[in-house]
Design an enzyme around this catalytic site. Structure first.
Site, short mmCIF file in Angstrom:
data_model
loop_
_atom_site.label_atom_id
_atom_site.label_comp_id
_atom_site.label_asym_id
_atom_site.label_seq_id
_atom_site.Cartn_x
_atom_site.Cartn_y
_atom_site.Cartn_z
N LYS A 63 0.84 -1.21 0.00
CA LYS A 63 0.00 0.00 0.00
C LYS A 63 0.87 1.25 0.00
O LYS A 63 0.62 2.20 -0.72
CB LYS A 63 -0.94 -0.02 1.22
CG LYS A 63 -2.04 -1.05 1.07
CD LYS A 63 -2.77 -1.35 2.37
CE LYS A 63 -3.69 -2.55 2.18
NZ LYS A 63 -4.31 -3.02 3.42
N GLN B 140 -4.24 -1.50 9.44
CA GLN B 140 -4.07 -2.87 8.92
C GLN B 140 -4.64 -3.87 9.92
O GLN B 140 -4.25 -3.87 11.09
CB GLN B 140 -2.58 -3.14 8.65
CG GLN B 140 -2.33 -4.45 7.93
CD GLN B 140 -2.97 -4.50 6.54
OE1 GLN B 140 -2.89 -3.56 5.76
NE2 GLN B 140 -3.64 -5.60 6.24
N ASP C 284 -11.06 2.82 3.51
CA ASP C 284 -11.42 1.40 3.38
C ASP C 284 -12.94 1.23 3.28
O ASP C 284 -13.43 0.17 2.93
CB ASP C 284 -10.93 0.63 4.62
CG ASP C 284 -9.69 -0.20 4.34
OD1 ASP C 284 -9.45 -0.51 3.16
OD2 ASP C 284 -8.96 -0.52 5.30
#
Ligand code: NAP
Length: 315
Positions: free
Chosen positions: A73, A117, A140
């Protein structure tokens, strides 16, 4: 553009019956193309408005898989010219300290997107942490505010894997309007949101959607009538070739590690028996190189969108 390769090749057996060989929907290539578009957009925003998308990825502990996801990422963000921050925290960080960290990034004007994460260590309440993220920085799209907006057809951010699936359908020229879409799987990160997205009004949607799960009485009955079959069950090669309607478009979301090569590389298989399915479907995503590469790309897309919203950029 055409997300795949060439038009489907047509083969005939001795009896003259047609044997299909599906067009490959190559997510890796589509992702590359979208990243090139995003890179141009980021450059333009920088030059015209003097701002750059900012993304922080927060990693708690040292789980090797999480470390590699976060690296990917960060690399994508760096390659696109973002302002990117990698924030590593020890596995024993308290929930309170993690919440304080999120609060800091919620208030930081240079940060447009906050990514935690997962999974988090057991002593931390994952939902509490995810729900502490400012919904405007929730790239997200896991926050209930964003899930709710998706449900009513007014999303600010689309969840990344479903957004990648929809983009693959659009860019491969798949007709979704009026199509029978069958989704196998009802998780909060893939099955449910893609089902909601496919039934909304709009491009890459307007479909009639059925969702299957472990309590579905006859999964094959449903998969066999799908014009578009989306499989996210997490079961290696679960869907066989004869479960698929001839000419259907098959999106295989599954990522299942089935072994390692001699040099330690992961061997991956999808949730669809690819070799059989490609003889029946008109188009299919491979594993790896299908849906997978799209997920991080859509995360980057959300971060660019967040940057534009935060800076009142309307283009
Ligand atoms: P998950 O949370 O484990 O959910 C799996 C879903 O499939 C559940 O709803 C389950 O039903 C259903 N299911 C399992 N076995 C089934 C069966 N035999 N028949 C019918 N339904 C069945 O998984 P997930 O997070 O959605 O992920 C699914 C797959 O996609 C995994 O392989 C994962 O690695 C992959 N994935 C890939 C990406 C990517 O970027 N490419 C992103 C996310 C996930 P119940 O609800 O009844 O248990």
């Amino acid at each position: 553009m055409d997300g795949g390769d060439m038009p489907p090749r047509r083969f005939f057996c001795r009896k003259g019956e047609e044997i299909m060989s599906a067009k490959l929907i190559k997510g890796a290539e589509v992702a590359k193309e979208i990243r090139a578009e995003l890179k141009e957009e980021v450059q333009r925003i920088k030059e015209k408005y003097g701002v750059e998308p900012g993304l922080v990825t927060i990693l708690v502990g040292e789980n090797p898989a999480s470390q590699s996801y976060v690296r990917a990422k960060q690399k994508a963000a760096h390659d696109l010219g973002f302002y990117s921050v990698q924030d590593n925290q020890p596995a024993d960080i308290s929930e309170e300290a993690l919440l304080a960290l999120i609060d800091k990034y919620n208030k930081d004007p240079k940060i447009d997107g906050i990514l935690i994460q997962l999974p988090l260590p057991k002593h931390i309440n994952e939902n509490k942490v995810l729900y502490a993220i400012d919904p405007g920085k929730d790239v997200d799209a896991f926050h209930p505010f964003n899930v709710g907006k998706l449900m009513i057809g007014q999303p600010d951010y689309l969840p990344c894997t479903p957004a990648g699936i929809q983009e693959l359908l659009i860019r491969s020229g798949t007709e979704t309007s009026g199509a029978e879409v069958v989704v196998v799987g009802r998780s909060n990160i893939v099955g449910k949101p893609i089902a909601v997205m496919m039934m909304q009004k709009g491009p890459g949607a307007n479909a009639t959607v059925t969702v299957c799960h472990t309590r579905t009485k006859d999964v094959q009955f449903h998969t066999k009538r799908a014009d578009i079959l989306i499989v996210a069950a997490g079961v290696t090669e679960y869907v066989k070739g004869d479960w698929i309607k001839p000419g259907a478009v098959v999106i295989d979301v599954g990522v299942n590690e089935v072994g390692r090569t001699a040099d330690g590389k992961r061997i991956l298989k999808g949730d669809v028996a690819f070799d059989e399915a490609k003889e029946v479907a008109s188009a299919i995503t491979p594993v790896p190189g299908g849906v997978g590469p799209m997920t991080i790309t859509m995360l980057m897309k959300n971060t660019v969108r967040a940057c534009k919203v935060h800076n009142n950029i309307k283009e």
